[in-house]
Motif scaffolding. Structure first.
Motif, PDB file in Angstrom:
ATOM      1  N   GLY A  91       0.801  -1.217   0.000  1.00 17.58           N
ATOM      2  CA  GLY A  91       0.000   0.000   0.000  1.00 17.58           C
ATOM      3  C   GLY A  91       0.836   1.270   0.000  1.00 17.58           C
ATOM      4  O   GLY A  91       0.606   2.166  -0.825  1.00 17.58           O
ATOM      5  N   PRO A  92       1.824   1.390   0.885  1.00 16.89           N
ATOM      6  CA  PRO A  92       2.610   2.625   0.914  1.00 16.89           C
ATOM      7  C   PRO A  92       3.351   2.891  -0.400  1.00 16.89           C
ATOM      8  O   PRO A  92       3.510   4.046  -0.797  1.00 16.89           O
ATOM      9  N   HIS A 121      -2.531  -3.512   2.353  1.00 17.82           N
ATOM     10  CA  HIS A 121      -2.826  -2.596   3.471  1.00 17.82           C
ATOM     11  C   HIS A 121      -2.204  -1.215   3.247  1.00 17.82           C
ATOM     12  O   HIS A 121      -0.996  -1.079   3.060  1.00 17.82           O
ATOM     13  N   THR A 122      -3.064  -0.205   3.273  1.00 17.35           N
ATOM     14  CA  THR A 122      -2.711   1.127   2.809  1.00 17.35           C
ATOM     15  C   THR A 122      -1.853   1.877   3.813  1.00 17.35           C
ATOM     16  O   THR A 122      -1.147   2.817   3.452  1.00 17.35           O
ATOM     17  N   GLY A 123      -1.899   1.483   5.083  1.00 17.67           N
ATOM     18  CA  GLY A 123      -1.180   2.235   6.115  1.00 17.67           C
ATOM     19  C   GLY A 123      -1.961   3.462   6.525  1.00 17.67           C
ATOM     20  O   GLY A 123      -3.123   3.627   6.139  1.00 17.67           O
ATOM     21  N   ALA A 124      -1.338   4.321   7.303  1.00 11.75           N
ATOM     22  CA  ALA A 124      -2.015   5.513   7.823  1.00 11.75           C
ATOM     23  C   ALA A 124      -2.230   6.518   6.688  1.00 11.75           C
ATOM     24  O   ALA A 124      -1.279   7.050   6.129  1.00 11.75           O
ATOM     25  N   LYS A 261     -11.990 -13.593  -0.359  1.00 14.56           N
ATOM     26  CA  LYS A 261     -11.318 -14.085   0.851  1.00 14.56           C
ATOM     27  C   LYS A 261      -9.874 -13.611   0.945  1.00 14.56           C
ATOM     28  O   LYS A 261      -9.173 -13.923   1.904  1.00 14.56           O
ATOM     29  N   THR A 262      -9.402 -12.896  -0.091  1.00 15.79           N
ATOM     30  CA  THR A 262      -8.028 -12.403  -0.068  1.00 15.79           C
ATOM     31  C   THR A 262      -7.993 -10.985   0.506  1.00 15.79           C
ATOM     32  O   THR A 262      -9.013 -10.312   0.595  1.00 15.79           O
ATOM     33  N   HIS A 263      -6.793 -10.567   0.869  1.00 17.22           N
ATOM     34  CA  HIS A 263      -6.591  -9.213   1.367  1.00 17.22           C
ATOM     35  C   HIS A 263      -6.249  -8.277   0.213  1.00 17.22           C
ATOM     36  O   HIS A 263      -5.282  -8.521  -0.520  1.00 17.22           O
ATOM     37  N   ARG A 264      -7.039  -7.233   0.030  1.00 19.05           N
ATOM     38  CA  ARG A 264      -6.677  -6.199  -0.952  1.00 19.05           C
ATOM     39  C   ARG A 264      -7.439  -4.944  -0.605  1.00 19.05           C
ATOM     40  O   ARG A 264      -8.468  -5.002   0.073  1.00 19.05           O
ATOM     41  N   GLN A 265      -6.954  -3.805  -1.035  1.00 16.08           N
ATOM     42  CA  GLN A 265      -7.590  -2.530  -0.748  1.00 16.08           C
ATOM     43  C   GLN A 265      -7.549  -1.650  -1.993  1.00 16.08           C
ATOM     44  O   GLN A 265      -6.747  -1.890  -2.905  1.00 16.08           O
ATOM     45  N   ASN A 266      -8.449  -0.656  -2.047  1.00 19.59           N
ATOM     46  CA  ASN A 266      -8.451   0.354  -3.107  1.00 19.59           C
ATOM     47  C   ASN A 266      -8.515   1.729  -2.454  1.00 19.59           C
ATOM     48  O   ASN A 266      -9.084   1.868  -1.369  1.00 19.59           O
ATOM     49  N   SER A 267      -7.971   2.722  -3.134  1.00 19.39           N
ATOM     50  CA  SER A 267      -8.016   4.071  -2.575  1.00 19.39           C
ATOM     51  C   SER A 267      -8.335   5.104  -3.640  1.00 19.39           C
ATOM     52  O   SER A 267      -8.223   4.838  -4.842  1.00 19.39           O
ATOM     53  N   LEU A 268      -8.745   6.255  -3.187  1.00 26.59           N
ATOM     54  CA  LEU A 268      -8.919   7.431  -4.037  1.00 26.59           C
ATOM     55  C   LEU A 268      -8.166   8.577  -3.387  1.00 26.59           C
ATOM     56  O   LEU A 268      -8.308   8.813  -2.184  1.00 26.59           O
ATOM     57  N   LEU A 269      -7.352   9.253  -4.178  1.00 28.30           N
ATOM     58  CA  LEU A 269      -6.563  10.375  -3.662  1.00 28.30           C
ATOM     59  C   LEU A 269      -6.850  11.596  -4.522  1.00 28.30           C
ATOM     60  O   LEU A 269      -6.771  11.534  -5.745  1.00 28.30           O
TER      61      LEU A 269
END
Lengths: 351, 351
Positions: A91-92, A121-124, A261-269
């Motif tokens: 993520g970072p 995992h995107t972190g803080a 069931k897997t770990h993944r994330q999406n973000s918008l900036l």
């Protein structure tokens, strides 16, 4: 600082995290980026997003959910926006790439939006909005995660604790950095309470069937912030960060598909070039003026300062850079085990 | 529907509101825009932002805080953004102009942001994000208002109940429209409780010195949603909507300057052309799929449906378009007094 923690210099932890991630196959630059983001959280007192995550990140590599060699790819490139496919990069790494792209777009078009899909995992989040605000850009970041939160009105998980962060240049903390989860608390706080055995305040957590609990051993789900408000805001973050990328997280998880069931994330900036709208000196002055006005309000509790977003984190970081970081015994144990598994000698870092 | 309310057709109320605003000097088109936004809220069950505001809006004209003839002016015009100076136009007039500008920008640049400064009461934010989402744009709207909310940690007002709305095309309600205040409740709800004398639930309101109260007669301030989260989010909305426009609301109010004692609001509207990121058919399908998944969760309370953002409002609007709007006696009295002051015969509208 208690008997059950060890105080270590920030730099030692940063070096250890960098070397551990490099040992998992990450380039030196990417490993340093991830270590910086973890230490950013630890230094500011957000231990749930610090080196306590390092073993988890390395575990993601072992499971194939995090590709340590992935390079985020710009799959959509438009005048004021882009989409990065992170290809399961950390993520970072993906988010710091997005910070650069958002700035590039905002410099040209005044506003730049970047969708970041398929990260881990995107972190803080505040780390990225602060990075933008320090360079003169107002920033908004949203992150879509797997559902460990109750959807209001349901008796089961149906929302992520999807966080939102906003930072704007100028102010008491410069920049002011706001970062919140859409849950009444975070999954990290539940995990900490489970480890320490401390009772939870009412209104924070539920068991797996959505019944409110205060016993941390029974807590499985976070309750949404303000009921329908928290789960509704979380849902809209999934729509913006995941559906606009064509990469649903929530639907896959609720349908229990293999992908779900897997770990993944999406973000918008989102980055906004403030200087196109207001003179930087005026923006700084307005922020400082408002900070003074808020600090001058009568305090609710005598002796407790009125705080603006980012102020406490800035003070904590300054203190910890000087005094070192108190690492809980359980995290020290995890770091030791991780070092052993990688053939590293953790003690050599702490000296 | 109770003895203390009168049920009237939506169209009758819309005509009355339009004529009243035109009598205050508004063009026919602008008066119809404001009436539409008020009725949008009433039809969806948000009576605090409906025709109950009409007398207040006309009062703003009398005090010179709302200029019924003002035309919002594009004072900044960039590739992906603009700033509109509303010149004290009615909020709905300025915001509907901003909807058009945001679409124009997003069509070209994929993303369009509009700062709207110096408006009056903005009305229900969801009306504008829904208008954008119905035309294929994901939308985010933020609104900065005068401080009638406690700033967390202070014993006094220090934040607006600054709302946030997000809408995305596709889904159960099509589009899904989310709209929340950053307060634990809204000022409109406090005013309603004061009129009805009904006790407030704990955690919603405080007296003028910030002490929590449940007696609506003592309630002066809204408590922030989730403590520091609500007041922090509210503060960041002030920074984005007001400071980026160089038009602070909060600092002026806290310093009790002459400007700070007047009514004015600022907003930020963001439009994203979804079709540039994901095929519209896929976006619609993802929304419908997720809506089905969420509706299929076990309900917390048997017989209570699990609702997605916008669903209840859609259902309420459909019912009220058919059955009419129940206008509380106190609002009927205000409308009658307003009609009398304008030389209008309100009874002729209700027939």
């Amino acid at each position: 600082m208690t008997a059950s923690s060890t105080t270590l210099p920030v730099q030692a932890l940063r070096r250890f995290a960098t070397d551990a991630l490099a040992a998992k196959g990450m380039s030196a630059a990417d490993a340093a980026t991830v270590a910086d983001v973890l230490l950013w959280a630890d230094r500011r007192g957000v231990g749930t997003h610090g080196v306590a995550r390092l073993a988890q990140y390395c575990g993601f590599v072992d499971k194939g959910e995090l590709d340590p060699r992935a390079v985020p790819e710009r799959v959509i490139d438009l005048p004021a926006s882009a989409r990065l496919d992170a290809h399961r990069a950390a993520g970072p790494v993906a988010m710091m790439a997005a910070v650069e792209v958002a700035m590039e777009k905002a410099r040209v078009a005044s506003v730049g939006m970047v969708l970041v899909s398929r990260t881990t995992h995107t972190g803080a989040l505040g780390c990225y909005t602060q990075a933008l605000a320090r360079r003169g850009f107002a920033a908004v970041a949203l992150c879509a995660t797997n559902p460990f939160m109750l959807y209001h009105g349901a008796a089961a998980a149906g929302a992520g604790t999807n966080p939102i962060s906003i930072a704007v240049p100028g102010g008491a903390a410069d920049p002011m950095v706001f970062d919140m989860t859409t849950g009444a608390t975070s999954m990290g706080n539940l995990a900490q309470a489970r480890r320490s055995g401390q009772q939870l305040a009412p209104g924070l957590a539920a068991d797996e069937r959505g019944r409110p609990v205060t016993d941390p051993r029974l807590a499985r789900l976070v309750l949404p912030l303000g009921g329908a408000k928290g789960s509704g805001l979380s849902l809209m973050i999934e729509l913006l960060a995941s559906h606009l990328s064509g990469e649903p997280i929530l639907a896959e998880a609720l349908e229990r598909t293999p992908l779900g069931k897997t770990h993944r994330q999406n973000s918008l900036l989102l980055a906004i070039d403030c200087s196109r709208f207001v003179a930087p000196a005026l923006l700084a002055q307005l922020g400082q003026r408002l900070a003074q006005d808020l600090h001058a309000l009568p305090p609710a509790h005598d002796g407790q300062p009125i705080r603006l977003p980012g102020e406490r984190g800035d003070a904590e970081a300054a203190r910890r850079d000087h005094e070192g970081l108190a690492v809980p015994a359980v995290v020290m144990g995890e770091l030791g085990a991780l070092a052993a598994s990688l053939g590293m000698t953790s003690a050599s870092y702490w000296r």
